[in-house]
Design a protein around this motif. Structure first.
Motif, PDB file in Angstrom:
ATOM      1  N   GLY A 149       0.807  -1.210   0.000  1.00  0.00           N
ATOM      2  CA  GLY A 149       0.000   0.000   0.000  1.00  0.00           C
ATOM      3  C   GLY A 149       0.837   1.255   0.000  1.00  0.00           C
ATOM      4  N   ASN A 224      -3.388   5.326  -4.992  1.00  0.00           N
ATOM      5  CA  ASN A 224      -4.311   4.505  -4.217  1.00  0.00           C
ATOM      6  C   ASN A 224      -3.906   4.634  -2.756  1.00  0.00           C
ATOM      7  OD1 ASN A 224      -5.820   2.521  -2.963  1.00  0.00           O
ATOM      8  ND2 ASN A 224      -5.426   0.957  -4.501  1.00  0.00           N
ATOM      9  N   ALA A 226      -4.938   2.857  -0.220  1.00  0.00           N
ATOM     10  CA  ALA A 226      -5.096   1.620   0.558  1.00  0.00           C
ATOM     11  C   ALA A 226      -3.763   1.225   1.190  1.00  0.00           C
ATOM     12  CB  ALA A 226      -5.599   0.499  -0.342  1.00  0.00           C
ATOM     13  N   HIS A 227      -3.827   0.568   2.341  1.00  0.00           N
ATOM     14  CA  HIS A 227      -2.630   0.075   3.011  1.00  0.00           C
ATOM     15  C   HIS A 227      -3.051  -1.055   3.952  1.00  0.00           C
ATOM     16  CE1 HIS A 227       1.526   0.137   3.849  1.00  0.00           C
ATOM     17  NE2 HIS A 227       1.733   1.447   3.721  1.00  0.00           N
ATOM     18  N   GLY A 228      -2.108  -1.551   4.715  1.00  0.00           N
ATOM     19  CA  GLY A 228      -2.424  -2.609   5.658  1.00  0.00           C
ATOM     20  C   GLY A 228      -1.209  -3.044   6.438  1.00  0.00           C
ATOM     21  N   THR A 250      -6.584  -4.315   6.883  1.00  0.00           N
ATOM     22  CA  THR A 250      -6.526  -3.668   5.579  1.00  0.00           C
ATOM     23  C   THR A 250      -7.301  -2.371   5.699  1.00  0.00           C
ATOM     24  OG1 THR A 250      -6.451  -5.809   4.468  1.00  0.00           O
ATOM     25  CG2 THR A 250      -7.055  -3.901   3.129  1.00  0.00           C
ATOM     26  N   ILE A 251      -6.672  -1.258   5.320  1.00  0.00           N
ATOM     27  CA  ILE A 251      -7.221   0.044   5.708  1.00  0.00           C
ATOM     28  C   ILE A 251      -7.136   1.071   4.581  1.00  0.00           C
ATOM     29  CG2 ILE A 251      -6.662  -0.241   8.143  1.00  0.00           C
ATOM     30  CD1 ILE A 251      -4.182   1.635   7.478  1.00  0.00           C
ATOM     31  N   ASN A 252      -7.908   2.151   4.746  1.00  0.00           N
ATOM     32  CA  ASN A 252      -7.668   3.405   4.044  1.00  0.00           C
ATOM     33  C   ASN A 252      -6.712   4.196   4.921  1.00  0.00           C
ATOM     34  OD1 ASN A 252      -8.197   6.413   3.788  1.00  0.00           O
ATOM     35  ND2 ASN A 252      -9.315   5.696   1.997  1.00  0.00           N
ATOM     36  N   ASN A 253      -5.531   4.456   4.429  1.00  0.00           N
ATOM     37  CA  ASN A 253      -4.451   5.014   5.239  1.00  0.00           C
ATOM     38  C   ASN A 253      -4.807   6.344   5.915  1.00  0.00           C
ATOM     39  OD1 ASN A 253      -1.942   5.731   6.303  1.00  0.00           O
ATOM     40  ND2 ASN A 253      -0.801   5.179   4.485  1.00  0.00           N
TER      41      ASN A 253
END
Length: 303
Positions: A149, A224, A226-228, A250-253
């Motif tokens: 991410g 993007n 997204a991260h995690g 799993t996240i939206n940073n």
């Protein structure tokens, strides 16, 4: 300082991805209200006064979320703490956290306020999980695997390099806490790629990991948030081996970072109300202080 029975007035300094996410989290919090938004290039005197026009007139903030680039956090947090104003930041250079804590702690102690530092998800909420897992298995090894991410801190650092018009830094987990950094850069007209590449590789954000710099026509086409993370600890409880714990998300940073900062703003005000002044990292906070609601209700629901 606001009475804890009234709403906590929270101002935001910096209005990028994290600042906007923090605004949403403040508006969703039942015990908070937005006291104002400042851009990080506003003059320090204006920011340190943290006053804004609201429908009911001028309203000072109880706490300021410092949502600026990491390398500007100490400057702004120090000025605010010197005025006795609580702050929360998401400073994310792991090796410099203790120095920041030590510097801000002295200012906060002298001016009877609280600064919660490095209040993101890593460092931040992941730090609390690592501490809990160490308590469960005091001897052992913890591996923190990020991504895949977008890293906001690394992206901001790459954008700050001379010759870079836009950038995106992606974190790719290789296992056992080792990561690859994929840095995509959109160059300014006339910029030399090799010069930009060398500057990125030398930056402290990237110098300790395998890093690849790639020139692209458009960063926006790749972007993007997204991260995690995958956290794994194997260790020993007492004298019993083979204890294994795993945590995944799993996240939206920016959304998670903004939420963590808002929760820590609540903790900062509660610490100040108890006279527990100083700079704190998240592992020094009581989890219950992060939550809206009274202790009895929270204990009955969660314990």
């Amino acid at each position: 300082m606001s009475n804890l029975k009234s709403k906590i007035r929270v101002a935001i300094l910096g209005y990028g991805n994290i600042g906007r996410a923090a605004e949403e989290a403040i508006k969703a919090a039942p015990d908070m209200e937005l006291a104002g938004i400042f851009h990080h290039n506003d003059c320090l005197d204006k920011i340190s006064n943290v006053q804004c026009q609201m429908s009911n007139g001028e309203c000072p903030a109880d706490v300021v979320l410092v949502a600026t680039p990491t390398r500007e956090v100490q400057k702004f947090a120090t000025v605010l703490a010197a005025r006795g104003i609580c702050t929360v930041d998401s400073f994310d250079i792991h090796g410099q956290i203790w120095n920041l804590r030590s510097s801000l702690d002295a200012v906060c102690q002298a001016n009877k306020c609280v600064s919660v530092i490095s209040a993101g998800w890593d460092p931040g909420s992941d730090s609390m999980i690592r501490a809990l897992l160490m308590a469960l298995a005091p001897k052992g090894i913890t591996y923190t695997n990020f991504g895949p991410g977008r890293s906001m801190g690394h992206t901001v650092a790459a954008k700050a390099i001379e010759g870079v018009k836009n950038a995106l830094s992606m974190t790719i987990p290789l296992g056992t806490g080792i990561h690859r950094r994929m840095v995509y850069v959109e160059l300014e007209e006339g910029a030399d790629f090799k010069t930009v590449e060398a500057a990125i590789l030398a930056d402290d954000y990237f110098a300790h990991d395998e890093t690849h710099v790639i020139a692209v026509e458009s960063v926006d086409a790749l972007n993007n948030v997204a991260h995690g993370v995958n956290l794994v600890r194997s260790g020993v409880s007492g004298e019993t081996h083979n204890q294994r714990f795993e945590f995944n998300m799993t996240i939206n940073n920016p959304a998670l970072t903004g939420q963590v900062m808002v929760s820590c703003a609540r903790a900062a005000i509660r610490l100040k109300s108890r006279g527990d002044y100083g700079a704190k990292t998240m592992i020094e906070l009581a989890p219950i202080d992060l939550l809206a609601g009274d202790p009895e209700t929270l204990v009955k629901a969660l314990v």
